[in-house]
Motif scaffolding. Structure first.
Motif, mmCIF file in Angstrom:
data_model
loop_
_atom_site.group_PDB
_atom_site.id
_atom_site.type_symbol
_atom_site.label_atom_id
_atom_site.label_comp_id
_atom_site.label_asym_id
_atom_site.label_seq_id
_atom_site.Cartn_x
_atom_site.Cartn_y
_atom_site.Cartn_z
ATOM 1 N N PRO A 19 0.744 -1.181 -0.014
ATOM 2 C CA PRO A 19 0.103 0.223 0.034
ATOM 3 C C PRO A 19 0.867 1.231 -0.146
ATOM 4 N N ASP A 20 2.075 1.189 0.328
ATOM 5 C CA ASP A 20 3.116 2.398 0.349
ATOM 6 C C ASP A 20 4.279 2.020 -0.494
ATOM 7 N N GLN A 21 4.162 1.580 -1.734
ATOM 8 C CA GLN A 21 5.100 1.253 -2.502
ATOM 9 C C GLN A 21 5.910 2.568 -2.848
ATOM 10 N N ALA A 22 5.344 3.551 -3.244
ATOM 11 C CA ALA A 22 5.975 5.049 -3.514
ATOM 12 C C ALA A 22 7.151 5.227 -2.405
ATOM 13 N N ALA A 23 6.792 5.005 -1.043
ATOM 14 C CA ALA A 23 7.852 5.310 -0.054
ATOM 15 C C ALA A 23 8.903 4.598 0.105
ATOM 16 N N GLY A 24 8.644 3.191 -0.217
ATOM 17 C CA GLY A 24 9.787 2.389 -0.435
ATOM 18 C C GLY A 24 10.639 2.575 -1.389
#
Length: 349
Positions: free
Chosen positions: A94-99
């Motif tokens: 759900p937070d791939q962009a942050a990774g």
């Protein structure tokens, strides 16, 4: 100094994930913290996938246990828990962009941690016997990969017999062994950037869902300790165990190997919801995501074709991977670091 939280279960509604191999002892060591509070034990709910009845013959006769791999269970349930590797019945973070943003900050550093084009950064494994066996095979393949970034140093920090309960103790000798291995590889604590963590507990007996909750809490404590020791650690990829239907010992048989995956999903959910003291934004822990999901139902093919034959497991216990099993996991891990949108940022040139 960051504070180690008291281990509590938090929301187990969507926990999924890690069943890392087992240690070398058949007796689980005591957890360093109090036992977590578990939710009401759910009842078994049929999944939409047809599953064969598991064999009652020990060892190689158990070619299926009838469970559906988590990545194939997005439309179904297991013990009232929804499928999918991530919360929300999905296999996408759900937070791939942050990774991805964090992956792009990984860079060569000198031993003091300052950015240095002549420096290095490290990928380190954390876990028990299965983890070190599989990662050793991966390291040989990855070190020989012409596409690997030359600044990347790969260090096997996983150790036989070192279960999640042991790693969750800051006084565990396993941490000192890890330091020695980093030093031998010419890597300082400030140069550790990525971790592959695959864990389990030896000889679990508590049943569902308490054992999954305990493992989740232990992994979260491990992530806190890792971030405290390695300030520039940005990402931790988690994997759960391979198929254990062929097991002939109580070290970590089914359904524990399968159910450990719910622990990994629980860790990821806790990070996303601000639970468990593992917020990556405030520096409590690295950003957490699934690494390769390794479980398949024996000889019953997963949607991507993955199977586990008895020959992929050790003839002595049906629990540790044989040479072919080690190569299978190593290949999946290599494919992951070469193709995952976050991992390829730091693995490839």
């Amino acid at each position: 100094m960051r504070r180690i939280r008291t281990l509590t279960l938090g929301a187990l509604i969507l926990i999924v994930g890690v069943a890392g191999a087992c240690g070398d002892s058949a007796t689980a060591p005591a957890s360093p913290a109090a036992s977590p509070t578990a939710p009401t034990t759910p009842t078994t709910t049929p999944t939409p996938t047809t599953t064969p009845a598991p064999s009652t013959t020990p060892g190689c006769g158990v070619t299926s246990v009838g469970f559906t791999p988590l990545n194939d269970l997005t439309g179904g349930t297991y013990r009232d828990q929804p499928g999918g590797l991530y919360p929300g019945r999905t296999n996408a973070h759900p937070d791939q962009a942050a990774g991805l943003a964090l992956a792009r900050t990984i860079q060569p550093r000198n031993s003091a941690g300052a950015p240095d084009t002549n420096g290095t950064y490290a990928l380190v494994s954390i876990g028990m016997s299965n983890t070190t066996m599989e990662f050793a095979a991966f390291k040989k393949m990855a070190d020989a990969d012409a596409g690997r970034d030359p600044h990347l140093v790969i260090v096997d920090g996983a150790q036989g017999g070192q279960t999640a309960a042991l790693w969750a103790n800051p006084a565990c000798a396993c941490w000192g062994v890890l330091d020695s291995r980093l030093q031998a590889a010419g890597v300082s604590a400030a140069q550790v950037a990525v971790v592959w963590l695959k864990e389990a507990d030896a000889g679990p007996t508590s049943g569902w869902p308490s054992h999954a909750a305990q493992l989740k809490n232990e992994i979260e404590t491990m992530l806190q300790l890792l971030k405290q020791r390695f300030a520039n650690l940005q990402i931790a990829y988690l994997s759960s165990r391979i198929y254990a239907g062929y097991a002939t010992s109580a070290l970590n048989p089914e359904p524990y190997a399968y159910e450990g995956a719910f622990s990994v999903r629980g860790v990821i959910q806790d990070q996303q919801t601000g639970q468990g003291g593992i917020d990556y934004r405030s520096g409590q822990a690295p950003w957490v995501a699934w690494g390769p999901y390794l479980w398949a139902d024996g000889l019953r093919p997963r949607s991507d074709g993955l199977t586990w034959a008895c020959s992929d497991l050790s003839a002595s216990d049906g629990t540790h991977p044989s040479a072919s099993g080690q190569q299978k996991v190593a290949s999946m891990l290599l494919d992951f670091v070469r193709t995952d949108t976050t991992a390829r940022e730091w693995f490839l040139r």
